[in-house]
Design a protein around this motif. Structure first.
Motif, mmCIF file in Angstrom:
data_model
loop_
_atom_site.group_PDB
_atom_site.id
_atom_site.type_symbol
_atom_site.label_atom_id
_atom_site.label_comp_id
_atom_site.label_asym_id
_atom_site.label_seq_id
_atom_site.Cartn_x
_atom_site.Cartn_y
_atom_site.Cartn_z
ATOM 1 N N SER A 8 0.818 -1.261 -0.078
ATOM 2 C CA SER A 8 -0.105 -0.136 -0.095
ATOM 3 C C SER A 8 0.687 1.228 0.166
ATOM 4 C CB SER A 8 -0.950 0.153 1.190
ATOM 5 O OG SER A 8 -0.091 0.038 2.287
ATOM 6 N N GLY A 9 2.135 1.099 -0.427
ATOM 7 C CA GLY A 9 2.937 2.259 -0.297
ATOM 8 C C GLY A 9 3.331 2.963 -1.579
ATOM 9 N N GLY A 10 4.086 4.028 -1.579
ATOM 10 C CA GLY A 10 4.795 4.593 -2.821
ATOM 11 C C GLY A 10 5.218 3.559 -3.570
ATOM 12 N N ARG A 11 6.044 2.663 -3.119
ATOM 13 C CA ARG A 11 6.633 1.631 -3.838
ATOM 14 C C ARG A 11 5.685 0.630 -4.856
ATOM 15 N NH1 ARG A 11 9.334 -2.385 0.061
ATOM 16 N NH2 ARG A 11 7.303 -2.256 0.695
ATOM 17 N N GLU A 12 4.553 0.532 -4.101
ATOM 18 C CA GLU A 12 3.409 -0.144 -4.845
ATOM 19 C C GLU A 12 2.686 0.591 -5.749
ATOM 20 O OE1 GLU A 12 3.948 -0.625 -1.571
ATOM 21 O OE2 GLU A 12 4.559 -2.480 -1.664
ATOM 22 N N HIS A 13 2.562 2.089 -5.533
ATOM 23 C CA HIS A 13 1.928 2.820 -6.418
ATOM 24 C C HIS A 13 2.905 2.779 -7.524
ATOM 25 C CE1 HIS A 13 0.479 7.150 -7.559
ATOM 26 N NE2 HIS A 13 -0.008 6.292 -8.700
ATOM 27 N N CYS A 14 3.953 2.844 -7.317
ATOM 28 C CA CYS A 14 5.020 2.952 -8.693
ATOM 29 C C CYS A 14 5.137 1.683 -9.342
ATOM 30 C CB CYS A 14 6.523 3.393 -8.180
ATOM 31 S SG CYS A 14 7.738 3.577 -9.142
ATOM 32 N N PHE A 15 4.922 0.667 -8.565
ATOM 33 C CA PHE A 15 4.829 -0.827 -9.699
ATOM 34 C C PHE A 15 3.559 -0.732 -10.455
ATOM 35 C CE2 PHE A 15 6.794 -3.672 -6.010
ATOM 36 C CZ PHE A 15 8.273 -3.662 -6.663
ATOM 37 N N ALA A 16 2.565 -0.368 -9.781
ATOM 38 C CA ALA A 16 1.001 -0.323 -10.351
ATOM 39 C C ALA A 16 1.222 0.476 -11.674
ATOM 40 C CB ALA A 16 -0.088 0.040 -9.521
ATOM 41 N N GLU A 17 1.825 1.852 -11.453
ATOM 42 C CA GLU A 17 1.830 2.679 -12.567
ATOM 43 C C GLU A 17 2.710 1.762 -14.001
ATOM 44 O OE1 GLU A 17 1.492 6.055 -13.769
ATOM 45 O OE2 GLU A 17 0.186 6.522 -11.719
ATOM 46 N N LEU A 18 3.873 1.163 -13.441
ATOM 47 C CA LEU A 18 4.629 0.489 -14.718
ATOM 48 C C LEU A 18 3.792 -0.586 -15.200
ATOM 49 C CD1 LEU A 18 6.990 2.491 -13.865
ATOM 50 C CD2 LEU A 18 8.328 0.569 -14.616
ATOM 51 N N ILE A 19 3.244 -1.467 -14.370
ATOM 52 C CA ILE A 19 2.422 -2.812 -14.622
ATOM 53 C C ILE A 19 1.396 -2.430 -15.685
ATOM 54 C CG2 ILE A 19 1.408 -4.904 -13.840
ATOM 55 C CD1 ILE A 19 3.496 -4.904 -11.628
ATOM 56 N N SER A 20 0.555 -1.296 -14.934
ATOM 57 C CA SER A 20 -0.435 -1.065 -15.803
ATOM 58 C C SER A 20 -0.322 -0.552 -17.302
ATOM 59 C CB SER A 20 -1.458 0.209 -15.332
ATOM 60 O OG SER A 20 -0.646 1.405 -15.304
ATOM 61 N N LYS A 21 0.901 -0.122 -17.540
ATOM 62 C CA LYS A 21 1.288 0.518 -18.805
ATOM 63 C C LYS A 21 1.679 -0.717 -19.805
ATOM 64 C CE LYS A 21 2.355 4.931 -17.922
ATOM 65 N NZ LYS A 21 2.986 5.201 -16.569
ATOM 66 N N SER A 22 1.953 -1.956 -19.245
ATOM 67 C CA SER A 22 2.493 -3.106 -19.872
ATOM 68 C C SER A 22 1.525 -3.691 -20.887
ATOM 69 C CB SER A 22 2.862 -4.201 -18.972
ATOM 70 O OG SER A 22 3.152 -5.328 -19.928
ATOM 71 N N LYS A 23 2.029 -3.937 -22.172
ATOM 72 C CA LYS A 23 1.035 -4.515 -23.218
ATOM 73 C C LYS A 23 0.697 -5.748 -22.669
ATOM 74 C CE LYS A 23 4.388 -5.982 -26.587
ATOM 75 N NZ LYS A 23 5.527 -5.938 -25.894
ATOM 76 N N SER A 24 1.371 -6.707 -21.857
ATOM 77 C CA SER A 24 1.002 -7.799 -21.463
ATOM 78 C C SER A 24 -0.026 -7.930 -20.096
ATOM 79 C CB SER A 24 2.130 -8.695 -20.795
ATOM 80 O OG SER A 24 3.227 -8.543 -21.725
ATOM 81 N N CYS A 25 -0.537 -6.573 -19.602
ATOM 82 C CA CYS A 25 -1.324 -6.517 -18.485
ATOM 83 C C CYS A 25 -2.907 -6.578 -19.139
ATOM 84 C CB CYS A 25 -0.880 -5.257 -17.492
ATOM 85 S SG CYS A 25 -1.901 -4.967 -16.044
ATOM 86 N N ASP A 26 -3.486 -7.444 -18.506
ATOM 87 C CA ASP A 26 -5.024 -7.154 -18.856
ATOM 88 C C ASP A 26 -5.752 -6.612 -17.857
ATOM 89 O OD1 ASP A 26 -5.124 -8.822 -21.216
ATOM 90 O OD2 ASP A 26 -4.833 -10.601 -19.952
ATOM 91 N N LYS A 27 -5.791 -7.105 -16.276
ATOM 92 C CA LYS A 27 -6.570 -6.420 -15.223
ATOM 93 C C LYS A 27 -5.347 -6.529 -14.256
ATOM 94 C CE LYS A 27 -11.107 -7.341 -15.943
ATOM 95 N NZ LYS A 27 -12.220 -8.579 -15.794
ATOM 96 N N LEU A 28 -5.369 -5.481 -13.416
ATOM 97 C CA LEU A 28 -4.523 -5.001 -12.273
ATOM 98 C C LEU A 28 -5.029 -5.030 -11.175
ATOM 99 C CD1 LEU A 28 -1.506 -4.764 -11.562
ATOM 100 C CD2 LEU A 28 -1.621 -2.373 -12.002
#
Ligand code: AMP
Ligand code: GLY
Length: 423
Positions: A8-28
């Motif tokens: 739930s921290g800044g680290r996880e927000h940063c992970f989420a930003e990058l993963i959500s932009k991936s073309k392999s990511c359907d749902k996050l």
């Protein structure tokens, strides 16, 4: 692929930003996440250490990859829990199994690993709560400063550096006999003090192969000039400008290679990040600690420098393609400055309205202790925001972060104005 991030921290927000932009990511999904992760993913109101609820979410949302942010679920064995459940067959986990997670969960385990594999580290002795007298003798026979470390997880508070021998013995008494840090201090590691400059290195590994990620330096103390209490981290920069090619080579040869080789030799199953907390003594690297996860706020300067697909990088841990993965790192420098609630790391108030985020255009603001109530952003923790900027060099990145911070307001806000002061 459907992905679940735990934390739930800044680290996880940063992970989420990058993963959500991936073309392999359907749902996050992020559990439990924060107001920042809710902008790019669906938050699930689940604690990362409630394994049964995590399992339910994996099934319900057909999750294929779980990325574990903090150390606690790893040390408690979330990886083993997931892969041993037939219902969760095939689910991949980024983060090591419980045995390897002891590299962070037990300082004594980590020291023994380092010594067994001849990896440079401070000399040490470990004392259990039945060895208080022996621990005091050790103090008498060694010179200050004394570095005392609670063996187990103590939320970043378990390390004490003390000059006076009597005070060191008092602290040992509190830790070993009076359980100052609960079971975490039922054993204490006493270590030789190393003088030098600290830095953090990161690799992603499948246990045999590894990819080196950008390095960083973080600023742990609450006060300017590195004074006052230790915190989770008040800011970070990447890359550390003092990290020349020859030091990089020493780190790879003396520390990273033998660590990964040690995993194989010790049969430690490892799929995830290794965070090497290092200290350079006369340009020679020593391991101060291992963490079995990414750092916070280091992630907020390391990941923004990665230009290639981050989810594909994570997935390559399981497809045998980690070694050949083409990791693209941005040549720019990154800086992050953490805004905290006044009083942190001791007591502080929550529920302060946060204003001005919409005025920040040149930095990326990662949410940490922030919630959204009826459309209003409010503080909800000690570390509130991490304001990250990229620049041609550290100074220009820092200037941008500080100018962004001046647009953000919440009551009792505090941040260090000297991040990067020592470079
Ligand atoms: P750790 O939790 O092991 O990372 O320790 C917290 C902080 O204590 C480190 O970031 C260092 O600043 C300091 N520290 C830990 N071990 C030593 C050591 N052997 N010599 C000098 N400083 C240390
Ligand atoms: N910033 C230090 C840590 O994440 O442990």
């Amino acid at each position: 692929m459907n992905v679940l991030i735990l934390g739930s921290g800044g680290r996880e927000h940063c992970f989420a930003e990058l993963i959500s932009k991936s073309k392999s990511c359907d749902k996050l999904f992020v559990a439990p996440g924060n107001s920042g992760t809710s902008l790019v993913a669906e938050n699930l109101d689940i604690s990362p250490t409630d394994f049964d609820l995590v399992k339910r979410a994996i099934v319900q949302y057909n999750i294929q990859l779980v990325v574990v942010g903090p150390e606690d679920p790893l040390v408690r064995g979330i990886h083993d829990f997931i892969i041993s459940d037939p219902i969760l067959k095939g689910v991949k986990v980024i983060g090591p199994k419980q045995k390897a997670a002891q590299l962070e969960g037990s300082k004594d385990f980590a020291k023994n690993f380092l010594n067994r594999h001849n990896i440079p580290t401070a000399k040490h002795e470990t004392f259990t709560n039945r060895q208080f007298e022996e621990a005091c003798e050790y103090i008498d026979n060694n010179s200050p400063p004394y570095v005392l470390k609670a063996d187990g997880l103590a939320a970043g508070k378990g390390v004490l550096i003390i000059d006076n021998p009597n005070q060191a013995k008092d602290e040992l008494y509190q830790m070993l006999v009076k359980s100052k840090f609960g079971v975490a201090s039922s054993s204490v590691v006493i270590e030789e003090f190393l003088e030098g400059i600290e830095l953090s290195c990161f690799v992603l590994t499948d246990g045999k192969n590894f990819k080196i990620l950008p390095s960083a330096k973080d600023y742990k103390r609450i006060g300017e000039g590195d004074t006052g209490l230790n915190t989770g981290g008040m800011g970070a920069i990447s890359p550390p400008p003092f990290l020349g090619e020859d030091i990089k080579t020493k780190i790879e040869e003396r520390i990273i290679y033998p660590t990964i080789k040690g995993f194989a030799l010790d049969k430690l199953d490892y799929s995830g990040f290794v965070f090497f907390g290092l200290i350079l003594v006369d340009e020679n690297p020593y391991v101060i600690e291992y963490n079995v996860r990414m750092g916070d706020p280091e992630t907020q300067v390391v990941l923004p420098r990665i230009n290639s697909d981050f989810l594909e990088l994570l997935n390559s841990v399981y497809t045998g393609s980690l070694r050949s993965h083409d990791l693209k790192v941005n040549e720019n420098s990154a800086a992050t400055v953490v805004m905290v609630s006044g009083g942190y790391p001791e007591t502080y108030e929550k529920n302060m309205e946060i204003k001005g985020l919409d005025k920040v255009k040149k930095s990326k603001v990662f949410h940490a202790g922030v919630t959204k109530e009826k459309g209003v952003l409010k503080t909800n923790g000690g570390r509130v925001l991490a304001v990250t900027s990229l620049g041609e060099n550290i100074n220009s990145a820092l200037e941008t972060s500080y100018s962004s911070i001046r647009k953000i307001r919440f009551k009792n806000q505090y941040y260090r104005k000297d991040i990067g002061f020592d470079l």
